[in-house]
Design an enzyme around this catalytic site. Structure first.
Site, PDB file in Angstrom:
ATOM      1  N   ASN A  68       0.510  -1.272  -0.381  1.00  0.00           N
ATOM      2  CA  ASN A  68       0.196  -0.103   0.033  1.00  0.00           C
ATOM      3  C   ASN A  68       1.320   1.392  -0.016  1.00  0.00           C
ATOM      4  O   ASN A  68       2.067   1.034   0.162  1.00  0.00           O
ATOM      5  CB  ASN A  68      -0.533  -0.295   0.869  1.00  0.00           C
ATOM      6  N   HIS A  98      21.020   2.024  14.350  1.00  0.00           N
ATOM      7  CA  HIS A  98      22.471   2.855  14.613  1.00  0.00           C
ATOM      8  C   HIS A  98      22.668   2.186  15.651  1.00  0.00           C
ATOM      9  O   HIS A  98      21.641   1.486  16.620  1.00  0.00           O
ATOM     10  CB  HIS A  98      21.819   4.138  14.299  1.00  0.00           C
ATOM     11  N   THR A 149      10.441  -6.459  17.268  1.00  0.00           N
ATOM     12  CA  THR A 149      11.336  -5.973  17.153  1.00  0.00           C
ATOM     13  C   THR A 149      12.126  -8.188  17.604  1.00  0.00           C
ATOM     14  O   THR A 149      12.988  -7.989  17.700  1.00  0.00           O
ATOM     15  CB  THR A 149      11.273  -6.063  18.538  1.00  0.00           C
ATOM     16  N   ARG A 164       3.707  -7.945  20.301  1.00  0.00           N
ATOM     17  CA  ARG A 164       3.644  -9.875  21.788  1.00  0.00           C
ATOM     18  C   ARG A 164       2.701 -10.867  21.285  1.00  0.00           C
ATOM     19  O   ARG A 164       1.893 -10.482  20.520  1.00  0.00           O
ATOM     20  CB  ARG A 164       3.138  -9.237  22.704  1.00  0.00           C
ATOM     21  N   LYS A 167      -2.545 -14.663  19.775  1.00  0.00           N
ATOM     22  CA  LYS A 167      -2.689 -15.915  19.578  1.00  0.00           C
ATOM     23  C   LYS A 167      -2.446 -16.792  18.476  1.00  0.00           C
ATOM     24  O   LYS A 167      -1.578 -15.872  17.652  1.00  0.00           O
ATOM     25  CB  LYS A 167      -4.255 -15.989  19.133  1.00  0.00           C
TER      26      LYS A 167
END
Length: 170
Positions: A68, A98, A149, A164, A167
């Site tokens: 998109n 960085h 992350t 996180r 499910k």
């Protein structure tokens, strides 16, 4: 107009499959980009390999993906995207961070470079950020605004900052 753009990108060295739809996007180091068949890039997308010589592909995109508006793929190392994925507006994907070294300005410090791998059939929501070292298995769903992350296995539904597991879809 799209056909003319495709011809121009191919002449610049981008490996592009057929048929693809590419609106006005920005790219650099075109020989470091490989795009499979049937992909669609909306206006404002950036395919942005490191601006340095490199023998190989830093951004590899499979088949039948939809990107998109304003998606940015920022590769210093390697970013691989599978097939049949959808990316919402303003998704940011990067394979580097960085670094900060004592007594040095951030602009003078080296980049910490890694990889990002996105499987097949994933849905990445608007404004999501996917950072260095992440692997997303097939059929993952990343909620809008999530900051990913760490890696998640196939079928994961993830959200949050940092993302996180909510499910797992079987």
């Amino acid at each position: 107009m799209c056909r003319l753009r495709l011809i121009g990108y191919r002449l610049m060295g981008v490996s592009i499959g057929k048929p693809c739809r590419i609106e006005r996007i920005r790219l650099r180091r075109p020989t470091q980009i490989s795009i499979g068949d049937g992909n669609a890039f909306s206006e404002g997308c950036w395919l942005w390999p490191l601006d340095a010589p490199f023998e190989g592909v830093r951004i590899r995109i499979g088949n039948h993906n939809y990107f998109n508006r304003d998606v940015m793929i920022d590769a210093c190392g390697r970013i691989e995207i599978g097939s049949y994925n959808m990316f919402g507006p303003r998704v940011y994907i990067t394979d580097s961070n960085h670094t900060m070294l004592p007594g040095m300005y951030v602009t003078d410090c080296p980049m910490d470079v890694g990889t990002v791998v996105i499987g097949n059939g994933c849905w990445i929501g608007a404004h999501a950020v996917i950072l260095k070292g992440v692997t997303l298995g097939d059929h993952c769903i990343v909620a809008a605004g999530a900051v990913v992350t760490r890696s998640f296995p196939a079928g994961s539904v993830i959200a949050g900052v940092p993302a996180r597991l909510l499910k797992t879809n079987s």
